[in-house]
Design an enzyme around this catalytic site. Structure first.
Site, PDB file in Angstrom:
ATOM      1  CG  PHE A 185      46.635  77.526 100.025  1.00  0.00           C
ATOM      2  CD1 PHE A 185      45.596  76.647  99.719  1.00  0.00           C
ATOM      3  CD2 PHE A 185      47.319  78.109  98.966  1.00  0.00           C
ATOM      4  CE1 PHE A 185      45.252  76.363  98.401  1.00  0.00           C
ATOM      5  CE2 PHE A 185      46.992  77.829  97.646  1.00  0.00           C
ATOM      6  CZ  PHE A 185      45.950  76.945  97.369  1.00  0.00           C
ATOM      7  CE  LYS A 195      54.202  82.700 107.080  1.00  0.00           C
ATOM      8  NZ  LYS A 195      52.949  82.620 106.271  1.00  0.00           N
ATOM      9  CD  GLU A 214      49.524  84.626 103.962  1.00  0.00           C
ATOM     10  OE1 GLU A 214      50.145  83.572 104.218  1.00  0.00           O
ATOM     11  OE2 GLU A 214      49.888  85.434 103.082  1.00  0.00           O
ATOM     12  NE  ARG A 215      44.124  82.593 100.380  1.00  0.00           N
ATOM     13  CZ  ARG A 215      43.620  83.105  99.267  1.00  0.00           C
ATOM     14  NH1 ARG A 215      44.397  83.369  98.252  1.00  0.00           N
ATOM     15  NH2 ARG A 215      42.331  83.351  99.158  1.00  0.00           N
ATOM     16  CB  SER A 249      54.534  79.955  94.512  1.00  0.00           C
ATOM     17  OG  SER A 249      54.877  81.082  95.291  1.00  0.00           O
ATOM     18  CB  CYS A 298      53.395  70.579  94.895  1.00  0.00           C
ATOM     19  SG  CYS A 298      53.803  69.139  95.876  1.00  0.00           S
ATOM     20  CD  GLU A 305      52.209  75.555  90.829  1.00  0.00           C
ATOM     21  OE1 GLU A 305      52.797  76.549  91.279  1.00  0.00           O
ATOM     22  OE2 GLU A 305      52.212  74.443  91.395  1.00  0.00           O
TER      23      GLU A 305
HETATM   24  P1  NAD Z   1      52.864  80.864  98.341  1.00  0.00           P
HETATM   25  O1  NAD Z   1      54.230  80.867  97.772  1.00  0.00           O
HETATM   26  O2  NAD Z   1      51.933  81.951  97.962  1.00  0.00           O
HETATM   27  O3  NAD Z   1      52.940  80.908  99.960  1.00  0.00           O
HETATM   28  C1  NAD Z   1      53.774  80.027 100.676  1.00  0.00           C
HETATM   29  C2  NAD Z   1      54.243  80.724 101.939  1.00  0.00           C
HETATM   30  O4  NAD Z   1      54.998  81.878 101.568  1.00  0.00           O
HETATM   31  C3  NAD Z   1      53.097  81.200 102.815  1.00  0.00           C
HETATM   32  O5  NAD Z   1      53.415  80.918 104.160  1.00  0.00           O
HETATM   33  C4  NAD Z   1      53.013  82.685 102.544  1.00  0.00           C
HETATM   34  O6  NAD Z   1      52.644  83.422 103.681  1.00  0.00           O
HETATM   35  C5  NAD Z   1      54.423  83.058 102.132  1.00  0.00           C
HETATM   36  N1  NAD Z   1      54.476  84.098 101.086  1.00  0.00           N
HETATM   37  C6  NAD Z   1      53.592  84.303 100.073  1.00  0.00           C
HETATM   38  N2  NAD Z   1      54.006  85.315  99.281  1.00  0.00           N
HETATM   39  C7  NAD Z   1      55.157  85.768  99.805  1.00  0.00           C
HETATM   40  C8  NAD Z   1      56.070  86.798  99.430  1.00  0.00           C
HETATM   41  N3  NAD Z   1      55.856  87.571  98.367  1.00  0.00           N
HETATM   42  N4  NAD Z   1      57.174  86.969 100.181  1.00  0.00           N
HETATM   43  C9  NAD Z   1      57.424  86.194 101.263  1.00  0.00           C
HETATM   44  N5  NAD Z   1      56.578  85.202 101.656  1.00  0.00           N
HETATM   45  C10 NAD Z   1      55.470  84.988 100.951  1.00  0.00           C
HETATM   46  O7  NAD Z   1      52.240  79.428  98.032  1.00  0.00           O
HETATM   47  P2  NAD Z   1      50.754  78.940  98.310  1.00  0.00           P
HETATM   48  O8  NAD Z   1      49.849  79.603  97.338  1.00  0.00           O
HETATM   49  O9  NAD Z   1      50.432  79.002  99.746  1.00  0.00           O
HETATM   50  O10 NAD Z   1      50.901  77.386  97.945  1.00  0.00           O
HETATM   51  C11 NAD Z   1      50.832  76.909  96.636  1.00  0.00           C
HETATM   52  C12 NAD Z   1      52.193  76.748  96.021  1.00  0.00           C
HETATM   53  O11 NAD Z   1      52.988  75.876  96.813  1.00  0.00           O
HETATM   54  C13 NAD Z   1      52.149  76.105  94.651  1.00  0.00           C
HETATM   55  O12 NAD Z   1      53.085  76.755  93.814  1.00  0.00           O
HETATM   56  C14 NAD Z   1      52.562  74.669  94.902  1.00  0.00           C
HETATM   57  O13 NAD Z   1      53.127  73.998  93.797  1.00  0.00           O
HETATM   58  C15 NAD Z   1      53.564  74.863  95.979  1.00  0.00           C
HETATM   59  N6  NAD Z   1      53.771  73.647  96.752  1.00  0.00           N
HETATM   60  C16 NAD Z   1      54.931  72.970  96.546  1.00  0.00           C
HETATM   61  C17 NAD Z   1      55.146  71.775  97.223  1.00  0.00           C
HETATM   62  C18 NAD Z   1      56.401  70.991  97.006  1.00  0.00           C
HETATM   63  O14 NAD Z   1      56.583  69.990  97.673  1.00  0.00           O
HETATM   64  N7  NAD Z   1      57.271  71.409  96.097  1.00  0.00           N
HETATM   65  C19 NAD Z   1      54.177  71.292  98.112  1.00  0.00           C
HETATM   66  C20 NAD Z   1      53.010  72.038  98.296  1.00  0.00           C
HETATM   67  C21 NAD Z   1      52.818  73.225  97.607  1.00  0.00           C
END
Ligand code: NAD
Length: 490
Positions: A158, A182, A185-186, A236, A291, A391
């Site tokens: 998101f 994909k 969804e937020r 994450s 991140c 985090e």
């Molecule tokens: P998230 O992991 O909750 O969601 C990321 C994606 O995974 C979304 O599309 C979501 O629909 C899907 N998802 C969520 N939970 C899931 C599950 N249990 N099973 C399968 N798919 C699932 O992350 P977020 O809250 O959207 O974003 C923040 C996180 O992303 C932070 O941890 C941040 O550090 C990380 N991030 C990392 C980078 C990088 O370059 N390493 C860049 C941006 C964000």
């Protein structure tokens, strides 16, 4: 075509499949709200196997024709998308602010970075070139070719709803793959708008770009679908690992960029005029939802020097203005939603209950949309406890005090994460020693958010990545292609 001028009162978003906007088969939806106001912007269908299957099949049907399209024609199509994105920069930035919450200045930066990624992908023809070696044996020559994988999917978070989809889409297309996105969804409205712009590029045939919407079920379906060849993921750490395991189990190539806990090393010789604003931007920009956010300040030096940094940081943080991202005076935007605010507030309360000193407490009741949280500074927390090691993804900066640079490096390198880190110093020797020893993928010297420009690879080390190839640049071309080596005698 759908319009975003006003994301029509709680419209249920459609999917973009095979060149057509079609309603999702999924009936369950999630509310997408403006984090600043709580206003309902759209309903997001929570797609599962059926929606994913339709999009992947459409991509598969388009993949061979697109792979056979000359690389220069594919790259020109991406160039046309660039022209459209450039023309819609401001509109996209406003949409990012509305849907994700970050300040408009920050959103403009995000969209600019995303467009740079498209610019970098225009180098794909050069990056695709193979190698040749003549006469490895008498009359025998060897040459390599790179070919597209077929159907590739990107699953994005998101916090950069426009930029991160653009880390993947232009490279996937220029290298000759069909693409399924994909988004989170937020806040999928910016990704939906990008898909609309792709639809306007006639040189991108139907099925080459597809958009599916949903959460966990859609992700699990993409990672298991037999017609998906590769998955790019950003999110994450726990989900990155899950996506990597599931994708590999189903025979896919995976790059999964995960979470972070980044430290900013403040040396006693650092220039406060550079350091304090840099730390503020890193820790509290986008309310810490990056991140690359610096969420630990490692104070190096004597107790008096450390106290001096704490006082300076606390004074600067207290002066930051909290409010809606669309307000030009705002420094610290709301979190993505009230649930995120509650989660971060609980982490602050836990640190305090365990003896940490909350030097500056940003808890303020959430504001109009329920998602506001002011800058928070935590001192004297357990240096191995959650406030220092986990985090939090909110506007919380934890101070960790260390004697010298060696102790700073030892503390940093015990982290399970290795996404990013910065050092503030006026000593070239200290910067060099730190750079050599620190275990992280993206480093800043006197820069608090050291986001590599798109011509360089973007990713971290350790639990901040599952897989090896990073996003952007040459790594992206390598990820989206496989090599053939031809040994020939004529
Ligand atoms: P998230 O992991 O909750 O969601 C990321 C994606 O995974 C979304 O599309 C979501 O629909 C899907 N998802 C969520 N939970 C899931 C599950 N249990 N099973 C399968 N798919 C699932 O992350 P977020 O809250 O959207 O974003 C923040 C996180 O992303 C932070 O941890 C941040 O550090 C990380 N991030 C990392 C980078 C990088 O370059 N390493 C860049 C941006 C964000």
């Amino acid at each position: 075509m759908t319009s975003i001028a006003s994301p029509a009162a709680a419209e249920t978003l459609s999917l973009y499949v095979g060149g057509k906007w079609t309603p999702a088969r999924a009936t369950e939806t999630l509310e997408d709200r403006d984090p600043a106001t709580g206003e309902l912007l759209a309903r997001i269908p929570l797609g599962g196997e059926a929606d994913v299957d339709a999009a992947v099949r459409a991509a598969r049907a388009a993949a061979a024709g697109w792979a056979a399209t000359p690389v220069l024609a594919r790259t020109r199509a991406v160039m046309k998308l660039h022209t459209l994105l450039d023309a819609h920069r401001e509109e996209l930035a406003r949409l990012v602010t509305q849907d994700m919450g970050k300040t408009l200045a920050d959103a403009r930066g995000e969209v600019g970075r995303g467009i740079e990624s498209v610019e970098a992908a225009l180098a794909t023809p050069s990056l695709l070139k193979g190698e040749t070696l003549e006469n490895v044996a008498r009359g025998v020559d060897v040459e390599t070719f790179r070919q597209p994988l077929g159907v590739v999917a990107a699953i994005t978070p998101f916090n950069f709803p426009a930029m991160i989809p653009l880390w993947f889409l232009p490279y996937a297309l220029a290298t000759g793959n069909a693409f399924v996105l994909k988004p989170s969804e937020r806040d999928p409205l910016p990704a939906r708008r990008i898909a609309e712009l792709c639809a306007e590029v006639e040189d991108i045939p139907p099925g080459v770009v597809n958009l599916v919407l949903g959460g966990r079920e859609a992700v699990d379906a993409l990672c298991a679908h037999p017609e998906v060849d590769a998955v790019s993921f950003v999110g994450s750490a726990a989900v990155a690992r899950h996506v990597a395991m599931r994708g590999i189990e189903h025979g896919k190539r995976v790059q999964a960029l995960g979470g972070a806990k980044n430290a900013l090393v403040l040396m006693p010789d650092a220039d406060p005029e550079v350091t304090v604003p840099g730390v503020m931007a890193s820790a509290f920009g986008a309310a810490g939802q990056r991140c690359l956010a610096g969420s630990v300040a490692l104070l190096v030096g004597s107790p008096a020097e450390q106290d001096d940094w704490r006082d300076r940081l606390a004074a600067a943080a207290a002066a930051l203005r909290v409010g809606p991202g669309a307000d030009p005076g705002t420094d610290v935007c709301p979190l993505i939603g009230p649930d995120a605010r509650e989660r971060v507030e609980a982490a602050i309360a836990e640190a305090a209950a365990n003896g940490a000193e909350v030097v500056l407490d940003g808890r303020r009741g959430g504001g109009p949309g329920g998602a506001e949280l002011g800058p928070t500074l935590i001192d004297n927390a357990d240096p191995e406890g959650p406030a220092a090691r986990e985090e939090l993804f909110g506007p919380v900066l934890t101070l960790v005090r260390v004697r010298d640079l060696d102790a700073a490096l030892a503390w940093q390198n015990r982290s399970r994460y290795g996404n990013a880190s910065s050092i503030y110093t006026t000593s070239g020797g200290a910067a060099r020693a730190w750079r050599a020893g620190v275990e992280a993928g993206m480093l800043g010297v006197n820069i608090g958010v050291a986001a590599p420009v798109a011509w360089f690879p973007f990713a971290g080390w350790k639990d901040s990545i599952a897989g090896d190839l990073h996003a952007n640049g040459r790594d992206a071309v390598d990820f989206y292609t496989r090599q053939k080596v031809v040994t020939g005698r004529w």
